[in-house]
Scaffold this motif. Structure first.
Motif, short mmCIF file in Angstrom:
data_model
loop_
_atom_site.label_atom_id
_atom_site.label_comp_id
_atom_site.label_asym_id
_atom_site.label_seq_id
_atom_site.Cartn_x
_atom_site.Cartn_y
_atom_site.Cartn_z
N LEU A 1 1.11 -0.87 0.12
CA LEU A 1 0.29 0.47 -0.08
C LEU A 1 0.76 1.32 -0.14
N TYR A 2 0.94 2.23 -1.44
CA TYR A 2 1.68 3.47 -1.31
C TYR A 2 0.39 4.37 -0.66
N MET A 3 0.90 5.03 0.94
CA MET A 3 0.06 5.96 0.92
C MET A 3 0.69 7.45 1.66
N LYS A 4 -0.43 7.88 2.18
CA LYS A 4 0.65 9.34 2.90
C LYS A 4 0.15 8.72 3.99
N SER B 1 -6.18 7.12 2.82
CA SER B 1 -5.09 5.97 3.23
C SER B 1 -6.01 5.71 3.89
N ALA B 2 -6.04 6.82 5.19
CA ALA B 2 -6.88 5.69 6.03
C ALA B 2 -7.84 5.07 6.10
N THR B 3 -9.05 5.17 4.66
CA THR B 3 -10.10 4.23 4.51
C THR B 3 -9.39 3.13 4.08
N PRO C 1 -4.12 6.71 -1.77
CA PRO C 1 -3.60 5.71 -1.96
C PRO C 1 -3.16 4.83 -3.15
N GLN C 2 -2.17 3.88 -3.28
CA GLN C 2 -2.51 2.92 -4.09
C GLN C 2 -2.85 1.56 -3.93
N GLY D 1 -5.75 -0.90 -6.53
CA GLY D 1 -6.66 0.31 -7.15
C GLY D 1 -6.52 1.27 -6.47
N GLY D 2 -7.17 3.02 -5.78
CA GLY D 2 -6.94 3.92 -5.24
C GLY D 2 -8.15 3.16 -4.42
N CYS D 3 -8.36 4.67 -3.66
CA CYS D 3 -9.38 4.31 -2.10
C CYS D 3 -10.62 4.29 -3.17
N ASP D 4 -11.95 4.81 -3.83
CA ASP D 4 -12.80 4.35 -4.32
C ASP D 4 -12.67 3.05 -4.67
#
Length: 109
Positions: free
Chosen positions: A18-21, A32-34, A72-73, A82-85
C-alpha cells in the motif's frame, strides 16, 4: 537505485503493498486511512506500506508506475488493484476479499 526499479521491487517482492500518505498506524489523509481500514477489515495484518510523504521521488514515481494520478495505491501479488474508491467498492461487493483469499494473503472464514 532508479525509482521505478525500486517501486517494481517493492510491488513484486511483497504480497500486499500500500502506497499511502502516512503509515497504517498514523495515516495522513482520509483516503489512505480508508484503504488501511479496509485491509484491516479483510483480515490483512501484515503488509508492506510505503509513506509517499517521506520520499518525493516515490510519491511521483508511483503515479507514473501505475499511470494512476492519486495516492493511495494498493497492489496485490504485483498487480495494481486501485485507489480508495475502487478498493472500497471491491470491499463492499466482496470482490476484494476474494482477491486477497485467492492471493493467499488471508484465510476466508
Amino acid at each position: 537505485m532508479d525509482t521505478q526499479k525500486l517501486i517494481q521491487e517493492q510491488v513484486t517482492g511483497n504480497s500486499v503493498v500500500l502506497y499511502m500518505k502516512g503509515s497504517p498506524q498514523f495515516p495522513q489523509c482520509g483516503f489512505s486511512a480508508t484503504v488501511a481500514q479496509v485491509l484491516k477489515l479483510c483480515g490483512v495484518k501484515d503488509y508492506f506500506s510505503v509513506n509517499v510523504l517521506a520520499d518525493a521521488d516515490i510519491r511521483q514515481g508511483i503515479k507514473e508506475y501505475a499511470n494512476w494520478p492519486t495516492i493511495p495505491q494498493l497492489y496485490v501479488k504485483g498487480e495494481f488493484v486501485g485507489g480508495c474508491d475502487i478498493v472500497r467498492e471491491m470491499y463492499e461487493s466482496g470482490e476484494l476479499q476474494q482477491l486477497l483469499a485467492e492471493a493467499g494473503v488471508v484465510v476466508q472464514s
